[in-house]
Design a protein around this motif. Structure first.
Motif, PDB file in Angstrom:
ATOM      1  N   GLN A 128       0.824  -1.199   0.000  1.00  0.00           N
ATOM      2  CA  GLN A 128       0.000   0.000   0.000  1.00  0.00           C
ATOM      3  C   GLN A 128       0.860   1.250   0.000  1.00  0.00           C
ATOM      4  O   GLN A 128       0.568   2.227  -0.678  1.00  0.00           O
ATOM      5  N   VAL A 129       1.953   1.226   0.762  1.00  0.00           N
ATOM      6  CA  VAL A 129       2.839   2.389   0.804  1.00  0.00           C
ATOM      7  C   VAL A 129       3.496   2.606  -0.546  1.00  0.00           C
ATOM      8  O   VAL A 129       3.600   3.714  -1.049  1.00  0.00           O
ATOM      9  N   VAL A 130       3.958   1.500  -1.162  1.00  0.00           N
ATOM     10  CA  VAL A 130       4.680   1.620  -2.426  1.00  0.00           C
ATOM     11  C   VAL A 130       3.734   1.872  -3.586  1.00  0.00           C
ATOM     12  O   VAL A 130       4.004   2.688  -4.459  1.00  0.00           O
ATOM     13  N   ALA A 131       2.570   1.154  -3.584  1.00  0.00           N
ATOM     14  CA  ALA A 131       1.743   1.124  -4.779  1.00  0.00           C
ATOM     15  C   ALA A 131       0.782   2.295  -4.900  1.00  0.00           C
ATOM     16  O   ALA A 131       0.436   2.686  -6.003  1.00  0.00           O
ATOM     17  N   ASP A 132       0.322   2.840  -3.772  1.00  0.00           N
ATOM     18  CA  ASP A 132      -0.713   3.851  -3.866  1.00  0.00           C
ATOM     19  C   ASP A 132      -0.176   5.123  -4.515  1.00  0.00           C
ATOM     20  O   ASP A 132       0.977   5.498  -4.317  1.00  0.00           O
ATOM     21  N   VAL A 133      -1.022   5.745  -5.286  1.00  0.00           N
ATOM     22  CA  VAL A 133      -0.634   6.954  -6.020  1.00  0.00           C
ATOM     23  C   VAL A 133      -1.596   8.071  -5.644  1.00  0.00           C
ATOM     24  O   VAL A 133      -2.810   7.930  -5.792  1.00  0.00           O
ATOM     25  N   ALA A 134      -1.057   9.168  -5.163  1.00  0.00           N
ATOM     26  CA  ALA A 134      -1.882  10.304  -4.761  1.00  0.00           C
ATOM     27  C   ALA A 134      -2.288  11.130  -5.975  1.00  0.00           C
ATOM     28  O   ALA A 134      -1.625  11.118  -7.010  1.00  0.00           O
ATOM     29  N   ALA A 135      -3.388  11.851  -5.838  1.00  0.00           N
ATOM     30  CA  ALA A 135      -3.807  12.797  -6.868  1.00  0.00           C
ATOM     31  C   ALA A 135      -2.771  13.914  -6.970  1.00  0.00           C
ATOM     32  O   ALA A 135      -2.066  14.206  -6.006  1.00  0.00           O
ATOM     33  N   PRO A 136      -2.659  14.532  -8.141  1.00  0.00           N
ATOM     34  CA  PRO A 136      -1.687  15.632  -8.284  1.00  0.00           C
ATOM     35  C   PRO A 136      -1.911  16.725  -7.242  1.00  0.00           C
ATOM     36  O   PRO A 136      -3.034  17.160  -7.022  1.00  0.00           O
ATOM     37  N   ALA A 137      -0.825  17.142  -6.597  1.00  0.00           N
ATOM     38  CA  ALA A 137      -0.914  18.188  -5.580  1.00  0.00           C
ATOM     39  C   ALA A 137      -0.717  19.568  -6.180  1.00  0.00           C
ATOM     40  O   ALA A 137      -1.108  20.576  -5.593  1.00  0.00           O
ATOM     41  N   GLY A 138      -0.112  19.645  -7.332  1.00  0.00           N
ATOM     42  CA  GLY A 138       0.157  20.930  -7.977  1.00  0.00           C
ATOM     43  C   GLY A 138       0.354  20.744  -9.465  1.00  0.00           C
ATOM     44  O   GLY A 138       0.199  19.645 -10.003  1.00  0.00           O
ATOM     45  N   THR A 139       0.724  21.812 -10.126  1.00  0.00           N
ATOM     46  CA  THR A 139       0.934  21.741 -11.571  1.00  0.00           C
ATOM     47  C   THR A 139       2.386  21.400 -11.892  1.00  0.00           C
ATOM     48  O   THR A 139       3.305  21.796 -11.167  1.00  0.00           O
ATOM     49  N   LYS A 140       2.573  20.640 -12.956  1.00  0.00           N
ATOM     50  CA  LYS A 140       3.898  20.356 -13.500  1.00  0.00           C
ATOM     51  C   LYS A 140       4.073  21.069 -14.846  1.00  0.00           C
ATOM     52  O   LYS A 140       4.987  20.774 -15.601  1.00  0.00           O
ATOM     53  N   ALA A 141       3.168  21.996 -15.120  1.00  0.00           N
ATOM     54  CA  ALA A 141       3.122  22.636 -16.434  1.00  0.00           C
ATOM     55  C   ALA A 141       4.364  23.508 -16.689  1.00  0.00           C
ATOM     56  O   ALA A 141       4.988  24.025 -15.756  1.00  0.00           O
ATOM     57  N   THR A 142       4.678  23.641 -17.967  1.00  0.00           N
ATOM     58  CA  THR A 142       5.760  24.522 -18.399  1.00  0.00           C
ATOM     59  C   THR A 142       5.283  25.378 -19.563  1.00  0.00           C
ATOM     60  O   THR A 142       4.368  24.983 -20.303  1.00  0.00           O
ATOM     61  N   VAL A 143       5.902  26.538 -19.715  1.00  0.00           N
ATOM     62  CA  VAL A 143       5.665  27.398 -20.880  1.00  0.00           C
ATOM     63  C   VAL A 143       6.959  27.452 -21.674  1.00  0.00           C
ATOM     64  O   VAL A 143       8.003  27.861 -21.154  1.00  0.00           O
ATOM     65  N   ARG A 144       6.895  27.013 -22.925  1.00  0.00           N
ATOM     66  CA  ARG A 144       8.062  27.108 -23.825  1.00  0.00           C
ATOM     67  C   ARG A 144       7.922  28.387 -24.639  1.00  0.00           C
ATOM     68  O   ARG A 144       7.004  28.526 -25.453  1.00  0.00           O
ATOM     69  N   LEU A 145       8.836  29.301 -24.409  1.00  0.00           N
ATOM     70  CA  LEU A 145       8.804  30.582 -25.111  1.00  0.00           C
ATOM     71  C   LEU A 145       9.351  30.427 -26.523  1.00  0.00           C
ATOM     72  O   LEU A 145      10.028  29.454 -26.849  1.00  0.00           O
ATOM     73  N   ALA A 146       9.062  31.424 -27.362  1.00  0.00           N
ATOM     74  CA  ALA A 146       9.494  31.380 -28.755  1.00  0.00           C
ATOM     75  C   ALA A 146      11.012  31.319 -28.895  1.00  0.00           C
ATOM     76  O   ALA A 146      11.533  30.759 -29.868  1.00  0.00           O
ATOM     77  N   ASN A 147      11.739  31.863 -27.922  1.00  0.00           N
ATOM     78  CA  ASN A 147      13.207  31.853 -27.984  1.00  0.00           C
ATOM     79  C   ASN A 147      13.825  30.563 -27.463  1.00  0.00           C
ATOM     80  O   ASN A 147      15.047  30.451 -27.350  1.00  0.00           O
ATOM     81  N   GLY A 148      13.003  29.587 -27.103  1.00  0.00           N
ATOM     82  CA  GLY A 148      13.499  28.297 -26.628  1.00  0.00           C
ATOM     83  C   GLY A 148      13.577  28.179 -25.126  1.00  0.00           C
ATOM     84  O   GLY A 148      13.782  27.077 -24.597  1.00  0.00           O
ATOM     85  N   GLN A 149      13.409  29.256 -24.389  1.00  0.00           N
ATOM     86  CA  GLN A 149      13.445  29.209 -22.928  1.00  0.00           C
ATOM     87  C   GLN A 149      12.212  28.481 -22.397  1.00  0.00           C
ATOM     88  O   GLN A 149      11.109  28.628 -22.927  1.00  0.00           O
ATOM     89  N   THR A 150      12.412  27.673 -21.344  1.00  0.00           N
ATOM     90  CA  THR A 150      11.309  26.954 -20.707  1.00  0.00           C
ATOM     91  C   THR A 150      11.111  27.472 -19.295  1.00  0.00           C
ATOM     92  O   THR A 150      12.059  27.541 -18.511  1.00  0.00           O
ATOM     93  N   ILE A 151       9.880  27.822 -18.965  1.00  0.00           N
ATOM     94  CA  ILE A 151       9.534  28.311 -17.636  1.00  0.00           C
ATOM     95  C   ILE A 151       8.727  27.230 -16.924  1.00  0.00           C
ATOM     96  O   ILE A 151       7.673  26.805 -17.414  1.00  0.00           O
ATOM     97  N   VAL A 152       9.242  26.758 -15.784  1.00  0.00           N
ATOM     98  CA  VAL A 152       8.541  25.755 -14.979  1.00  0.00           C
ATOM     99  C   VAL A 152       7.627  26.493 -14.011  1.00  0.00           C
ATOM    100  O   VAL A 152       8.090  27.188 -13.117  1.00  0.00           O
ATOM    101  N   LEU A 153       6.327  26.342 -14.175  1.00  0.00           N
ATOM    102  CA  LEU A 153       5.371  27.191 -13.468  1.00  0.00           C
ATOM    103  C   LEU A 153       5.302  26.918 -11.971  1.00  0.00           C
ATOM    104  O   LEU A 153       5.176  27.837 -11.165  1.00  0.00           O
ATOM    105  N   ASP A 154       5.372  25.651 -11.563  1.00  0.00           N
ATOM    106  CA  ASP A 154       5.145  25.341 -10.167  1.00  0.00           C
ATOM    107  C   ASP A 154       6.280  25.815  -9.261  1.00  0.00           C
ATOM    108  O   ASP A 154       6.127  25.913  -8.058  1.00  0.00           O
ATOM    109  N   SER A 155       7.433  26.109  -9.864  1.00  0.00           N
ATOM    110  CA  SER A 155       8.584  26.502  -9.061  1.00  0.00           C
ATOM    111  C   SER A 155       8.712  28.017  -8.917  1.00  0.00           C
ATOM    112  O   SER A 155       9.642  28.503  -8.301  1.00  0.00           O
ATOM    113  N   LEU A 156       7.768  28.748  -9.480  1.00  0.00           N
ATOM    114  CA  LEU A 156       7.879  30.205  -9.505  1.00  0.00           C
ATOM    115  C   LEU A 156       6.819  30.867  -8.633  1.00  0.00           C
ATOM    116  O   LEU A 156       5.685  30.392  -8.535  1.00  0.00           O
TER     117      LEU A 156
END
Length: 387
Positions: free
Chosen positions: A115-143
């Motif tokens: 149960q400890v190993v197998a259970d999977v929790a619902a997402p607690a936050g976003t893992k989304a990123t924004v890829r800008l036109a210049n190639g830069q990637t912004i990780v949203l949840d860390s900002l």
């Protein structure tokens, strides 16, 4: 139980084994429950019981032969056999109790570990990123909130509530648009974003949209993969277009849902308000509020669609309405970021139910298992689906 006993103690045990074996069983069981479970796979043995009893019986046997002769020796042999038979009975009882408690203790520990190993929790936050036109990637949840990027005609801002907002200049220059891409991967919460024209977009897990930083020219065009709900800002002079694969969805101002994850499922466009025109290389169709279009090579339209079902993901719920197990597992796969494997032919049963998307994966699998139409085996983030 500590591998030592006197002759008198052995006599008491043997008498109890003969007169009241149930009482002996209860006493041994109570004692065993008080012991610490075996550690590191150690096996508890009852061999010392045999060794101790054999020593007692051999000593008694030798002493009797010296004192009284063969007639008494025969009786002692009978008594010795009684000892051996009783000892065997004690051993069987002890082994049974030991096996029972060791197996159950090991099983309980194994279940707890799974149960400890197998259970999977619902997402607690976003893992989304924004890829800008210049190639830069912004990780949203860390900002933290504030301005994330400044690009020509617009700024990308993250509000205190986590919403993304593009703020464009009042009159952006009419030039080739600059495109960004918002990626919301599996196992991520829904992302809420407002485009530069005021159009509001909710993006489901396992989805992405590519859009201009500022809208210029005669139309507003974005590209979608996966699922999104759009509340489009009204602009008669500049229609809004959603491109997903071969399908083009043209709107003026409306609220609609697009499910375009691909695979074997058709693209589904569901209209809540306004009007949209759908077209691909084969055909076109106009949707009215309350209708849903199902698109593969052709476009088929359904009336009186259950909007609660369609927008369940946006409202943080799972709603299963005569859903197949494959349809359900696809939703769970995206939300919990799991791998799904089918063992044998999947059940053809249809499932009906509703549950929050905040629960752990095991809770949903348990509810589905209660139907007895399907069963599951969890191995970390891998789920095996069985009949």
């Amino acid at each position: 139980m500590n591998n030592t006993c006197s002759r008198e103690e052995m006599d008491e045990v043997l008498m109890l084994a003969e007169k009241d074996p149930q009482k002996l069983y209860g006493a041994l069981k109570e004692h065993w429950q008080g012991l610490q479970p075996a550690k590191n796979g150690e096996i508890l043995s009852v061999a010392p019981v045999f060794d101790q009893a054999a020593s007692i019986e051999e000593a008694a046997h030798a002493q009797t032969q010296q004192d009284t002769g063969s007639d008494v020796d025969l009786r002692r042999k009978k008594i010795g056999r009684r000892y051996r038979m009783s000892i065997a009975a004690i051993a069987v009882i002890t082994i049974g109790i030991a096996a029972y408690f060791l197996n159950h203790q090991s099983a309980d520990r194994a279940v707890a570990q799974r149960q400890v190993v197998a259970d999977v929790a619902a997402p607690a936050g976003t893992k989304a990123t924004v890829r800008l036109a210049n190639g830069q990637t912004i990780v949203l949840d860390s900002l933290l909130s504030g301005t994330l990027a400044v690009q020509e005609d617009a700024k990308l801002i993250k509000n205190a509530d986590g919403q993304l907002v593009y703020e464009a200049q009042a009159d952006p220059a009419d030039h080739t648009p600059v495109y960004n891409t918002l990626d919301n991967p599996k196992g991520s919460r829904v992302v809420d974003m407002t485009l530069a024209d005021g159009t509001h977009v909710w993006l489901n897990a396992g989805s992405s949209i590519t859009f201009p930083v500022a809208f210029t020219g005669s139309e507003r065009r974005i590209q979608l993969k996966g699922e999104a709900y759009l509340d489009v800002s009204h602009n008669m002079a500049r229609p809004f277009i959603v491109q997903t694969g071969d399908l083009m969805i043209r709107v003026l101002g409306t609220g609609f849902n697009v499910d375009a994850y691909g695979g074997t499922e058709p693209v589904k466009v569901t209209l809540l308000k306004g009007a949209v025109k759908l077209s691909n290389k084969n055909t076109s169709s106009l949707l009215k509020p309350g209708q849903q279009a199902s698109v593969k090579e052709q476009i088929s339209v359904s009336n009186n669609v259950d909007m609660d079902n369609v927008l369940a993901w946006k409202n943080n719920k799972f709603i299963f309405d005569n859903s197949t197990i494959q349809q359900i597992m696809r939703q769970l796969e995206r939300w919990y970021d799991i791998e799904v494997v089918y063992q044998g032919v999947p059940t053809t049963e249809a499932f009906i139910g509703s549950i929050s998307r905040d629960v752990k994966l095991s809770q949903i699998l348990s509810l589905l298992s209660e139907t007895n139409a399907v069963h599951f085996e969890q191995q970390g983030k891998k789920v095996i689906v069985k009949r």
